[in-house]
Design a protein around this motif. Sequence first.
Motif, short mmCIF file in Angstrom:
data_model
loop_
_atom_site.label_atom_id
_atom_site.label_comp_id
_atom_site.label_asym_id
_atom_site.label_seq_id
_atom_site.Cartn_x
_atom_site.Cartn_y
_atom_site.Cartn_z
N ASP A 219 0.93 -1.31 0.02
CA ASP A 219 0.08 0.08 0.01
C ASP A 219 0.74 1.18 0.22
OD1 ASP A 219 -2.23 -1.59 0.15
OD2 ASP A 219 -2.50 -1.52 2.34
N ARG A 220 0.28 2.29 -0.80
CA ARG A 220 1.36 3.61 -0.77
C ARG A 220 1.17 4.16 0.70
NH1 ARG A 220 0.01 8.68 -4.70
NH2 ARG A 220 -0.02 10.41 -3.13
N PRO A 221 2.13 4.54 1.38
CA PRO A 221 1.79 5.20 2.45
C PRO A 221 1.48 6.43 2.52
CG PRO A 221 4.41 5.31 1.68
CD PRO A 221 3.58 4.50 0.83
N GLU A 222 0.91 6.86 3.61
CA GLU A 222 0.47 8.34 3.70
C GLU A 222 1.10 9.23 4.49
OE1 GLU A 222 -1.88 9.59 1.88
OE2 GLU A 222 -2.33 7.91 0.75
N PRO A 223 1.53 10.50 4.53
CA PRO A 223 2.37 11.29 5.43
C PRO A 223 1.37 11.62 6.52
CG PRO A 223 1.52 12.51 3.63
CD PRO A 223 1.03 11.29 3.11
N GLY B 159 3.98 16.09 10.37
CA GLY B 159 5.42 16.49 10.26
C GLY B 159 6.12 15.80 9.31
N GLU B 160 5.56 15.02 8.46
CA GLU B 160 5.88 13.93 7.37
C GLU B 160 5.71 14.43 6.03
OE1 GLU B 160 6.19 9.65 9.25
OE2 GLU B 160 4.66 9.98 8.07
N ALA B 161 6.82 14.14 5.03
CA ALA B 161 6.45 14.27 3.79
C ALA B 161 6.58 13.06 3.00
CB ALA B 161 7.54 15.09 3.04
N LEU B 162 5.55 13.04 1.92
CA LEU B 162 5.52 11.83 1.03
C LEU B 162 6.46 12.11 -0.08
CD1 LEU B 162 4.59 8.90 0.54
CD2 LEU B 162 2.55 9.98 -0.70
N VAL B 163 7.43 11.10 -0.43
CA VAL B 163 8.22 11.09 -1.63
C VAL B 163 7.95 10.36 -2.70
CG1 VAL B 163 10.81 11.18 -2.36
CG2 VAL B 163 10.13 11.90 -0.03
N VAL C 137 5.39 14.61 -2.94
CA VAL C 137 4.07 14.77 -3.67
C VAL C 137 3.00 14.96 -2.56
CG1 VAL C 137 4.81 13.04 -5.46
CG2 VAL C 137 3.92 12.15 -3.30
N ALA C 138 3.37 15.01 -1.43
CA ALA C 138 2.34 15.47 -0.46
C ALA C 138 2.91 15.60 0.95
CB ALA C 138 1.05 14.35 -0.21
N VAL C 139 2.30 16.48 1.75
CA VAL C 139 2.79 16.71 3.05
C VAL C 139 2.03 16.62 4.19
CG1 VAL C 139 4.70 18.29 2.45
CG2 VAL C 139 2.61 19.30 2.84
N ALA D 123 14.34 3.01 0.26
CA ALA D 123 14.47 3.82 -0.89
C ALA D 123 13.69 2.83 -2.12
CB ALA D 123 15.27 4.81 -1.09
N LEU D 124 14.09 1.93 -1.88
CA LEU D 124 13.86 0.92 -2.95
C LEU D 124 12.21 0.58 -3.33
CD1 LEU D 124 15.41 -0.33 -5.37
CD2 LEU D 124 15.63 -2.49 -4.20
N ALA D 125 11.42 1.55 -3.51
CA ALA D 125 10.25 1.62 -3.59
C ALA D 125 9.60 2.72 -4.35
CB ALA D 125 9.46 1.66 -2.12
N GLU D 126 8.25 2.78 -4.73
CA GLU D 126 7.94 3.92 -5.57
C GLU D 126 7.47 5.26 -4.53
OE1 GLU D 126 5.23 2.95 -9.26
OE2 GLU D 126 4.69 1.68 -7.76
N TYR D 127 7.19 4.86 -3.43
CA TYR D 127 6.89 6.02 -2.48
C TYR D 127 7.63 5.54 -0.97
CZ TYR D 127 3.45 7.46 -6.09
OH TYR D 127 2.78 7.95 -7.03
N ALA D 128 7.72 6.70 -0.28
CA ALA D 128 8.29 6.59 1.01
C ALA D 128 7.93 7.76 1.71
CB ALA D 128 9.81 6.41 1.11
N ALA D 129 7.72 7.69 3.13
CA ALA D 129 7.24 8.82 3.76
C ALA D 129 8.66 8.93 4.82
CB ALA D 129 5.89 8.66 4.40
#
Length: 338
Positions: A22-26, A29-33, A72-74, A116-122
Motif C-alpha cells: 500500500d502507498r504510505p500516507e504522510p 510532520g512528514e513528507a511523502l516522496v 508529492v504530499a505533506v 528507498a527501493l520503492a515507488e513511495y516513502a514517507a
Amino acid sequence: MQAYEVQEPTTDYEGVVQVERDRPEPGPGEALVRLRAASLNYRDLAIASADLAYPGTDLPVIPLSDGAGEVVAVGEDVQRLAEGDRVATPFAPDWIDGPYAPEKGARTTGGNVDGALAEYAAFPAESLPLVPDYLSDEEAASLSCAGLTAWRALVEDGDLTADETVLALGTGGVSTFALQFADLHGARTVVTSSSDEKLERARELGADETINYEATPEWGGTVAERVGGVDHVVEVGGPGTLEQSLEAAAPTGHVHLIGVLAGQDGLVHPGPILGKALTVEGVMGVGSRAMFDRMLDAMAAGEVTPVVDSVFAFDEAREAYRYLERGEHQGKVVVSLP
C-alpha cells in the motif's frame, strides 16, 4: 505501489523480493516522496546476505538508505517543504543537527525503517535535504550514505584544508566521494586499487598519486615515502587494511574508520598510533541533515558531480546487488524506479 523487501538473508540475494505494498500516507510532520532512483552501499549487501551480519535490522524491510525523488504530499504542520520539491532520503531520519547521539541514530533507513527501493516513502520532513537542480535523480540518489559519510569524515570531523593530504582506499562509493571532496578543497590525494584501469580513472578525477595494492602489498610504507605520510586516511577496509593505513599516516594524522570490507577479524599493533599520536575515529551514524545541506552547498559551488558507475532497471535490482558484490564498480551503483 511497487517495492522490494528484504524478507530474509540469503546467499544469492534471493531474499530480496519484489512485492506490492500500500502507498504510505504522510503523517503529521512528514513528507511523502515519489522516488525516482535509489543506490546501493555495502551495508545493503550485509543486510541481505546470509554470509554477512548487520545489526539493528528489522525484517522484512524495504532496503536502501540512498534515494531521491520529489515531494508529492505533506502532512500537518509541515512548513519547510512543499509539493514538487526535489529531495534526497536521510540515512538517519532523526538526526537533524548537532553532534551524534545514539538516539539520533537509532532508526536507520533501509535497516529498521523502510527505505528507498520503492515507488513511495514517507519521512520526517525535517530530515529531507533539498537537491540542487544540476544533479540528476541518479546522481542525487547516490549521496545519502556514501557521499555524506565521506563529507563528514573529511570536512565535518576532519576539518580538511588545502595543505593536507588524503588517502582513499579503493574506488567504491565512499572512497570516490572522498577523492572528489579532497580535490574540491585543494588537498593532495592518494588512491589505492587492485585495478590499473580504475586507478587511471581516479587520476582523471583528480588523484595525485595512485598505488596498485596487489602489486605493492606493503603500500603503507610506499605512501609514506611518496608523500611523507598523509593527514587523513579514509579507511574502509577495517582490520585487513588498518595496519597499512597506520603506516601511511603522518604524525598527528587522522584515520577515519568507516568500513570493514577487508574483514572484521585481525590484530592491529598500537605502536604507530602511540608513536605518531594518531587519531583513529569511527564514523557512526553517517551524518545529520544539516551536514547534508552543507555538503550539497559545497558541491553546487564547486559543480561536483557524483560518479555513477551503472544504472539498473527496477526489475534488475537483485542483479545490482550481485554486481556490487563482485566489486567491478567505480563510484555508485543505482537502481532506477519505475
